[in-house]
Design a protein around this motif. Sequence first.
Motif, PDB file in Angstrom:
ATOM      1  N   PHE A  34      -2.496  -2.157  -2.350  1.00 56.56           N
ATOM      2  CA  PHE A  34      -2.940  -1.927  -0.978  1.00 56.56           C
ATOM      3  C   PHE A  34      -4.362  -2.441  -0.787  1.00 56.56           C
ATOM      4  O   PHE A  34      -4.692  -3.000   0.260  1.00 56.56           O
ATOM      5  N   SER A  35      -5.192  -2.288  -1.786  1.00 52.93           N
ATOM      6  CA  SER A  35      -6.569  -2.773  -1.709  1.00 52.93           C
ATOM      7  C   SER A  35      -6.596  -4.289  -1.500  1.00 52.93           C
ATOM      8  O   SER A  35      -7.363  -4.804  -0.673  1.00 52.93           O
ATOM      9  N   ASP A  36      -5.761  -5.001  -2.233  1.00 53.48           N
ATOM     10  CA  ASP A  36      -5.676  -6.455  -2.052  1.00 53.48           C
ATOM     11  C   ASP A  36      -5.168  -6.779  -0.647  1.00 53.48           C
ATOM     12  O   ASP A  36      -5.646  -7.715  -0.001  1.00 53.48           O
ATOM     13  N   THR A  39      -8.025  -6.390   1.828  1.00 55.71           N
ATOM     14  CA  THR A  39      -8.941  -7.530   1.723  1.00 55.71           C
ATOM     15  C   THR A  39      -8.345  -8.742   2.429  1.00 55.71           C
ATOM     16  O   THR A  39      -9.048  -9.463   3.148  1.00 55.71           O
ATOM     17  N   TRP A  40      -7.053  -8.950   2.238  1.00 54.78           N
ATOM     18  CA  TRP A  40      -6.356 -10.055   2.891  1.00 54.78           C
ATOM     19  C   TRP A  40      -6.392  -9.894   4.406  1.00 54.78           C
ATOM     20  O   TRP A  40      -6.632 -10.863   5.138  1.00 54.78           O
ATOM     21  N   LEU A  41      -6.158  -8.669   4.892  1.00 52.85           N
ATOM     22  CA  LEU A  41      -6.218  -8.415   6.335  1.00 52.85           C
ATOM     23  C   LEU A  41      -7.569  -8.830   6.901  1.00 52.85           C
ATOM     24  O   LEU A  41      -7.638  -9.494   7.939  1.00 52.85           O
ATOM     25  N   ALA A  58      -6.721   6.215   9.257  1.00 51.15           N
ATOM     26  CA  ALA A  58      -5.968   4.973   9.402  1.00 51.15           C
ATOM     27  C   ALA A  58      -5.577   4.384   8.044  1.00 51.15           C
ATOM     28  O   ALA A  58      -4.451   3.924   7.869  1.00 51.15           O
ATOM     29  N   ASP A  59      -6.493   4.404   7.085  1.00 52.13           N
ATOM     30  CA  ASP A  59      -6.175   3.849   5.766  1.00 52.13           C
ATOM     31  C   ASP A  59      -5.024   4.608   5.107  1.00 52.13           C
ATOM     32  O   ASP A  59      -4.152   4.003   4.479  1.00 52.13           O
ATOM     33  N   ASP A  67       3.321   1.178   1.244  1.00 56.27           N
ATOM     34  CA  ASP A  67       4.158   1.644   0.134  1.00 56.27           C
ATOM     35  C   ASP A  67       5.632   1.715   0.528  1.00 56.27           C
ATOM     36  O   ASP A  67       6.511   1.386  -0.273  1.00 56.27           O
ATOM     37  N   GLN A  68       5.916   2.124   1.750  1.00 53.72           N
ATOM     38  CA  GLN A  68       7.307   2.161   2.206  1.00 53.72           C
ATOM     39  C   GLN A  68       7.896   0.758   2.240  1.00 53.72           C
ATOM     40  O   GLN A  68       9.023   0.539   1.784  1.00 53.72           O
TER      41      GLN A  68
END
Length: 76
Positions: A34-36, A39-41, A58-59, A67-68
């Motif tokens: 999710f962290s990656d 960063t991509w977003l 929000a995070d 994850d879903q």
Amino acid sequence: MTKKEAEPAIRHLVHEWRAERGLPLPPSDHHYSFSDFKTWLDSKSHGNYLKFRSTMGADYDAEMWFDQEMKQTWRN
């Protein structure tokens, strides 16, 4: 942006991120980050999709959707 507007966009962008990174389709043994994704977003100027009001934050909500979509809800 509202949470209701952000959810379908985040869910869609998760799959764009996965494809752009060349990651395997879920379910997979791969651990999707999710962290990656966040960063991509930001690098794609989509960080505004993480700016909505939410009881849990929000995070938190975005990570649950991530994850879903990546079939790794067992982590939560």
